[in-house]
Motif scaffolding. Structure first.
Motif, PDB file in Angstrom:
ATOM      1  N   ASN A 141       0.819  -1.222   0.000  1.00  0.00           N
ATOM      2  CA  ASN A 141       0.000   0.000   0.000  1.00  0.00           C
ATOM      3  C   ASN A 141       0.851   1.270   0.000  1.00  0.00           C
ATOM      4  OD1 ASN A 141       0.979   0.104   2.611  1.00  0.00           O
ATOM      5  ND2 ASN A 141      -0.940  -0.551   3.556  1.00  0.00           N
ATOM      6  N   SER A 142       2.137   1.125  -0.302  1.00  0.00           N
ATOM      7  CA  SER A 142       3.057   2.265  -0.432  1.00  0.00           C
ATOM      8  C   SER A 142       3.104   3.128   0.825  1.00  0.00           C
ATOM      9  CB  SER A 142       2.687   3.124  -1.649  1.00  0.00           C
ATOM     10  OG  SER A 142       2.816   2.374  -2.831  1.00  0.00           O
ATOM     11  N   GLY A 143       3.138   2.468   1.963  1.00  0.00           N
ATOM     12  CA  GLY A 143       3.241   3.221   3.212  1.00  0.00           C
ATOM     13  C   GLY A 143       3.035   2.332   4.420  1.00  0.00           C
ATOM     14  N   PHE A 144       3.127   2.944   5.586  1.00  0.00           N
ATOM     15  CA  PHE A 144       2.825   2.248   6.832  1.00  0.00           C
ATOM     16  C   PHE A 144       1.343   2.438   7.121  1.00  0.00           C
ATOM     17  CE2 PHE A 144       7.485   2.723   7.939  1.00  0.00           C
ATOM     18  CZ  PHE A 144       7.740   1.356   7.894  1.00  0.00           C
ATOM     19  N   GLY A 145       0.549   1.460   6.709  1.00  0.00           N
ATOM     20  CA  GLY A 145      -0.897   1.595   6.744  1.00  0.00           C
ATOM     21  C   GLY A 145      -1.497   1.654   8.127  1.00  0.00           C
ATOM     22  N   GLN A 146      -0.891   0.975   9.092  1.00  0.00           N
ATOM     23  CA  GLN A 146      -1.494   0.911  10.413  1.00  0.00           C
ATOM     24  C   GLN A 146      -1.633   2.301  11.042  1.00  0.00           C
ATOM     25  OE1 GLN A 146       0.442  -1.849  13.046  1.00  0.00           O
ATOM     26  NE2 GLN A 146      -1.112  -1.675  14.632  1.00  0.00           N
ATOM     27  N   GLY A 147      -0.599   3.117  10.902  1.00  0.00           N
ATOM     28  CA  GLY A 147      -0.638   4.427  11.533  1.00  0.00           C
ATOM     29  C   GLY A 147      -1.073   5.565  10.624  1.00  0.00           C
ATOM     30  N   TRP A 148      -1.318   5.260   9.329  1.00  0.00           N
ATOM     31  CA  TRP A 148      -1.527   6.312   8.354  1.00  0.00           C
ATOM     32  C   TRP A 148      -2.729   7.215   8.642  1.00  0.00           C
ATOM     33  CZ3 TRP A 148       0.252   9.610   5.179  1.00  0.00           C
ATOM     34  CH2 TRP A 148      -0.553  10.202   4.208  1.00  0.00           C
ATOM     35  N   PRO A 149      -3.933   6.713   8.827  1.00  0.00           N
ATOM     36  CA  PRO A 149      -5.076   7.633   8.986  1.00  0.00           C
ATOM     37  C   PRO A 149      -4.938   8.557  10.199  1.00  0.00           C
ATOM     38  CG  PRO A 149      -5.836   5.425   8.519  1.00  0.00           C
ATOM     39  CD  PRO A 149      -4.380   5.322   8.829  1.00  0.00           C
ATOM     40  N   ASN A 150      -4.480   8.005  11.317  1.00  0.00           N
ATOM     41  CA  ASN A 150      -4.331   8.841  12.509  1.00  0.00           C
ATOM     42  C   ASN A 150      -3.266   9.923  12.307  1.00  0.00           C
ATOM     43  OD1 ASN A 150      -6.325   7.550  13.930  1.00  0.00           O
ATOM     44  ND2 ASN A 150      -4.929   6.098  14.906  1.00  0.00           N
TER      45      ASN A 150
END
Length: 555
Positions: free
Chosen positions: A467-476
């Motif tokens: 997903n081209s990133g660190f998805g777990q922390g992305w939205p926050n």
């Protein structure tokens, strides 16, 4: 027989098939290993080598063996953290500068003992070849005893050469029957009687099975007990698959890395029976589940786990499998109300209904929930699934369904663990198919091990949740950045990278998946291959994994 010959032949006669290492160390031993039929696997970093040995130990029950020279000792020690936390048997071998060089600013050397102390249960310095047989046996025995954990032998010489050249003075050791768990004691009869009485006295009983239960292999006994008690079964992440995850008694993984039903059910319990479970913050949702004041009975092979987080009214010291059999016999056939179990099953069924549309989602970019459903269908009946930490653990631990004939290995916290661990798991079980689930952020840690897989002919399926990133922390983090989304991107986004193309650069097969309908065919093709295949799945970074149910403040 010199130390090098003794060590190589002892590993061979103990059933070891591979040794994982980073040059330069034990060169005489490595040549002898090749001669007697044990494969030395050269990794590109000490941590990757340790992760291979870690998974090898978890799958085989024998210590995974890993080696590095003096300057690599610090890196090797850092890699042992995951094996220590996961209770995995690993035998770490390092070289150290000779005594005459110590405390004199020897090039690239720091004291080894302080580095290894927090991540090993036994450590010794081996000064001569004659010391090796005794200390090797002692280290092996410690590694597989309860709780299994890493051990460390620090060999005299930058590459261990003084031990290799010295006379061993003993025939090779054959320790293959010393496996984890090495002893299966039954809890004392009075403890079994007291636990049975406590369990009979409560109607709302929930069982929480942890990593120690998985190590014991007590799935059948666990189900027998739960059926007698009409009790739902929750597990730690590491015990995922100890019973069929779709069984009517199963409510899933409990704690911080859970779907809602397990926390809700455990919190509602009148009495919780912890079996081989460490009661740490992750499995108890930071000590909120079960709720304070809940009655607790605790069964564990390690007495140091008793009363760590909850005051237990009864403790049973023994092997889970052996002791559960005794407990079932003691309980007999008590009259139990099915009401609590039916309520728990309703909670679980409602959550499954809510998640069902995501498991068949046709969204592009792909919802990782759909990827989980496809991995469930693709994983062979005896397959091994290796999951990284963070979101990889949550996705697979909540949405990939497993049977006890399959094996689920998960990182105990080290990002990047899964891919090299999958290589080690395959070395331990060459006849079984291995799927590694890694995020792209995790894969960057040990991407060069694609070369190792190619060179050594180790065949695993590497599924990249890309997903081209660190998805777990992305939205926050994006929310915290407010009107500065570019700042958030600079911190947690990277790529995009086509890992299928990267795989081809290493001489391996890579399959790029951009639509949900392509996943099944890609996994089938990859599993049919006899070499490592990278299945690069382009997923949606905004997709949220299941989140744990949290009790209200004070509840």
């Amino acid at each position: 027989m010199n130390g090098a010959e003794w060590l190589a032949r002892s590993l061979k006669e103990s059933g070891q098939t591979h040794l994982f290492f980073v040059d330069a160390v034990l060169r005489r031993t490595l040549l002898e290993l090749e001669r007697v039929g044990v494969q030395p696997v050269l990794a590109h970093t000490e941590k990757a080598a340790v992760y291979m040995a870690d998974a090898y130990g978890r799958v085989s029950g024998r210590p995974g063996v890993v080696a590095a020279q003096s300057v690599g000792a610090a890196n090797l020690a850092a890699g042992l953290q995951d094996a220590y936390l996961a209770r995995s048997p690993v035998l770490a071998l390092t070289g150290h500068k000779p005594i005459g060089h110590q405390h004199r600013n020897a090039y690239q050397e720091v004291a080894h003992a302080p580095l290894f102390a927090p991540v090993t249960k036994f450590a010794a310095m081996v000064q001569e070849g004659a010391d090796l047989p005794r200390q090797f046996r002692q280290a092996w025995a410690a590694a597989v005893s309860v709780p299994p954990r890493p051990v460390h032998l620090d060999l005299n010489g930058l590459m261990g050469e003084f031990v290799e050249r010295g006379e061993a003075g003993a025939p090779p050791a054959a320790l293959g029957s010393w496996r984890a768990p090495s002893h299966r004691p039954v809890a004392a009869p009075e403890e079994v009687r007291a636990a049975a009485a406590g369990l009979r006295s409560a109607q709302k009983v929930v069982i929480v099975a942890g990593d120690g239960a998985a190590l014991s292999g007590c799935g059948a006994e666990l189900l027998a007990l739960a059926e007698v008690l009409q009790a739902p079964i929750a597990t730690s992440l590491g015990a995922r698959g100890i019973i069929p995850t779709t069984h009517p008694l199963a409510v899933g993984v409990v704690g911080n890395y859970s779907a809602p039903p397990a926390n809700q059910v455990v919190h509602a319990a009148e009495l919780v029976l912890f079996i081989g479970c460490d009661t740490g913050d992750q499995v108890t949702h930071t000590w909120r589940v079960p709720k304070p004041g809940t009655r607790v009975v605790q069964l564990d092979a390690d007495p140091l786990e008793f009363h760590r987080s909850y005051d237990a009214e009864v403790t049973l010291l023994g092997d889970p499998r052996a002791t559960l059999a005794a407990l079932v016999a003691e309980l007999g056939t008590p009259t139990r109300s099915p009401d609590f179990l039916r309520w728990a099953q309703g909670v679980m069924a409602e959550w499954r209904r809510a998640m069902a549309p995501r498991l068949t989602s046709e969204a592009v970019a792909i919802d990782p929930a759909r990827l989980c459903a496809e991995v469930t269908r693709a994983l062979p009946a005896d397959g091994i699934l290796v999951a990284d930490t963070g979101y990889s653990g949550i996705w697979t631990g909540t949405l990939v369904e497993l049977e006890p004939t399959q094996t689920y290995l998960r990182a105990a916290g080290s990002l990047g663990w899964a891919f090299p661990a999958a290589l080690g798991a395959k070395c331990a079980a060459p006849g079984r198919k291995v799927i590694a689930w890694s995020g792209d952020g995790a894969l960057y840690y040990h991407l060069p091990e694609l070369e190792t897989a190619k060179r050594r002919g180790i065949a695993v399926v590497l599924v990249v949740n890309n997903n081209s990133g660190f998805g777990q922390g992305w939205p926050n983090y994006l929310k915290q950045a407010g009107n500065r989304p570019k700042a958030a991107e600079q911190v947690l986004r990277f790529g995009p990278t086509d890992f299928a193309a990267v795989a081809r650069q290493f001489g391996l097969k890579g399959i790029r998946v951009e639509k949900p309908g392509e996943i099944a065919t890609a996994l089938e093709e990859a599993l049919d291959s006899e070499e490592t295949v990278v299945v690069d799945v382009v997923t949606e970074i905004e997709a949220r994994a299941p989140e744990p149910w949290t009790p209200e403040e004070g509840a």
